[in-house]
Design a protein around this motif. Sequence first.
Motif, PDB file in Angstrom:
ATOM      1  N   ASP A  12      28.088  30.266  49.496  1.00 29.26           N
ATOM      2  CA  ASP A  12      29.582  30.199  49.762  1.00 29.26           C
ATOM      3  C   ASP A  12      30.317  31.073  49.421  1.00 29.26           C
ATOM      4  O   ASP A  12      31.659  30.868  49.126  1.00 29.26           O
ATOM      5  CB  ASP A  12      29.828  28.801  49.150  1.00 29.26           C
ATOM      6  CG  ASP A  12      29.276  27.492  49.898  1.00 29.26           C
ATOM      7  OD1 ASP A  12      28.942  27.587  51.190  1.00 29.26           O
ATOM      8  OD2 ASP A  12      29.117  26.773  49.292  1.00 29.26           O
ATOM      9  N   TYR A  13      29.773  32.170  48.942  1.00 27.21           N
ATOM     10  CA  TYR A  13      30.446  33.547  48.272  1.00 27.21           C
ATOM     11  C   TYR A  13      30.842  34.718  49.195  1.00 27.21           C
ATOM     12  O   TYR A  13      29.694  34.845  50.180  1.00 27.21           O
ATOM     13  CB  TYR A  13      29.748  33.701  47.112  1.00 27.21           C
ATOM     14  CG  TYR A  13      29.639  32.888  46.151  1.00 27.21           C
ATOM     15  CD1 TYR A  13      30.762  32.662  45.091  1.00 27.21           C
ATOM     16  CD2 TYR A  13      28.456  31.989  45.930  1.00 27.21           C
ATOM     17  CE1 TYR A  13      30.451  31.484  44.007  1.00 27.21           C
ATOM     18  CE2 TYR A  13      28.305  30.994  45.028  1.00 27.21           C
ATOM     19  CZ  TYR A  13      29.253  30.902  44.181  1.00 27.21           C
ATOM     20  OH  TYR A  13      29.091  29.803  43.019  1.00 27.21           O
ATOM     21  N   LYS A  14      31.947  35.280  49.267  1.00 28.47           N
ATOM     22  CA  LYS A  14      32.048  36.442  49.946  1.00 28.47           C
ATOM     23  C   LYS A  14      32.083  37.567  48.875  1.00 28.47           C
ATOM     24  O   LYS A  14      32.795  37.482  48.013  1.00 28.47           O
ATOM     25  CB  LYS A  14      33.336  36.392  50.582  1.00 28.47           C
ATOM     26  CG  LYS A  14      33.517  37.716  51.567  1.00 28.47           C
ATOM     27  CD  LYS A  14      34.949  37.514  52.249  1.00 28.47           C
ATOM     28  CE  LYS A  14      35.103  38.649  53.220  1.00 28.47           C
ATOM     29  NZ  LYS A  14      36.477  38.681  53.722  1.00 28.47           N
ATOM     30  N   LEU A  15      31.063  38.627  48.990  1.00 28.13           N
ATOM     31  CA  LEU A  15      30.922  39.538  48.052  1.00 28.13           C
ATOM     32  C   LEU A  15      31.367  40.967  48.469  1.00 28.13           C
ATOM     33  O   LEU A  15      31.012  41.448  49.785  1.00 28.13           O
ATOM     34  CB  LEU A  15      29.492  39.692  47.408  1.00 28.13           C
ATOM     35  CG  LEU A  15      29.204  38.286  47.027  1.00 28.13           C
ATOM     36  CD1 LEU A  15      27.602  38.371  46.622  1.00 28.13           C
ATOM     37  CD2 LEU A  15      30.025  37.538  45.878  1.00 28.13           C
ATOM     38  N   GLU A  16      31.867  41.664  47.677  1.00 33.46           N
ATOM     39  CA  GLU A  16      32.211  43.100  47.957  1.00 33.46           C
ATOM     40  C   GLU A  16      30.922  43.742  47.281  1.00 33.46           C
ATOM     41  O   GLU A  16      30.918  43.783  46.040  1.00 33.46           O
ATOM     42  CB  GLU A  16      33.327  43.617  47.713  1.00 33.46           C
ATOM     43  CG  GLU A  16      33.672  45.150  47.764  1.00 33.46           C
ATOM     44  CD  GLU A  16      34.834  45.514  47.374  1.00 33.46           C
ATOM     45  OE1 GLU A  16      35.722  46.349  48.072  1.00 33.46           O
ATOM     46  OE2 GLU A  16      35.147  45.971  46.197  1.00 33.46           O
ATOM     47  N   ILE A  17      30.247  44.773  47.925  1.00 34.40           N
ATOM     48  CA  ILE A  17      29.174  45.459  47.509  1.00 34.40           C
ATOM     49  C   ILE A  17      29.599  46.937  47.426  1.00 34.40           C
ATOM     50  O   ILE A  17      29.774  47.552  48.604  1.00 34.40           O
ATOM     51  CB  ILE A  17      27.548  45.249  48.101  1.00 34.40           C
ATOM     52  CG1 ILE A  17      27.429  43.884  47.995  1.00 34.40           C
ATOM     53  CG2 ILE A  17      26.712  46.034  47.309  1.00 34.40           C
ATOM     54  CD1 ILE A  17      27.331  43.038  46.671  1.00 34.40           C
ATOM     55  N   ARG A  18      29.716  47.774  46.276  1.00 39.62           N
ATOM     56  CA  ARG A  18      29.984  49.305  46.636  1.00 39.62           C
ATOM     57  C   ARG A  18      28.775  49.801  46.012  1.00 39.62           C
ATOM     58  O   ARG A  18      28.266  49.536  45.064  1.00 39.62           O
ATOM     59  CB  ARG A  18      31.147  49.644  45.563  1.00 39.62           C
ATOM     60  CG  ARG A  18      32.679  48.949  46.418  1.00 39.62           C
ATOM     61  CD  ARG A  18      33.839  49.398  45.616  1.00 39.62           C
ATOM     62  NE  ARG A  18      33.680  50.375  44.440  1.00 39.62           N
ATOM     63  CZ  ARG A  18      34.141  51.540  44.680  1.00 39.62           C
ATOM     64  NH1 ARG A  18      34.664  51.997  45.571  1.00 39.62           N
ATOM     65  NH2 ARG A  18      34.058  52.467  43.480  1.00 39.62           N
ATOM     66  N   PHE A  19      28.435  50.918  46.688  1.00 38.45           N
ATOM     67  CA  PHE A  19      27.180  51.862  46.348  1.00 38.45           C
ATOM     68  C   PHE A  19      27.313  53.171  46.338  1.00 38.45           C
ATOM     69  O   PHE A  19      27.690  53.729  47.421  1.00 38.45           O
ATOM     70  CB  PHE A  19      25.967  51.245  47.491  1.00 38.45           C
ATOM     71  CG  PHE A  19      24.822  51.698  47.391  1.00 38.45           C
ATOM     72  CD1 PHE A  19      23.839  51.645  46.133  1.00 38.45           C
ATOM     73  CD2 PHE A  19      24.191  52.488  48.334  1.00 38.45           C
ATOM     74  CE1 PHE A  19      22.757  52.051  46.073  1.00 38.45           C
ATOM     75  CE2 PHE A  19      22.759  53.177  48.105  1.00 38.45           C
ATOM     76  CZ  PHE A  19      22.418  52.935  47.201  1.00 38.45           C
TER      77      PHE A  19
END
Length: 102
Positions: A12-19
């Motif tokens: 139920d989570y919306k995540l931002e992934i920076r790479f």
Amino acid sequence: MAYQTHLLHWHDYKLEIRFEPNFFNMTRLGLKSLAHIEVRTLEPVKAALPITETGYRSHFITLEDMQPYEDVLAFVTAWLKHAAESAEWKEQAQNSRQMSLF
């Protein structure tokens, strides 16, 4: 540095992934490439995850260690899945679903 930014929906989570796959430009020194991953919970804002109590996590890893995964999203998904197996996370998840009277 040129970070790649991705969105990941996990449970139920919306995540931002920076790479950033070549943090510190280590390859120019003849060293293994060191990648940097940032995970931030967008929804619910700053919600705890199995890998962070604050909704933010910074992580360094060699690209060599990431090779078993298709991409950074597959790595983060596997990381979350593994961390979610812990007794602490299972207890926290259960408690968050139950209403507390105190």
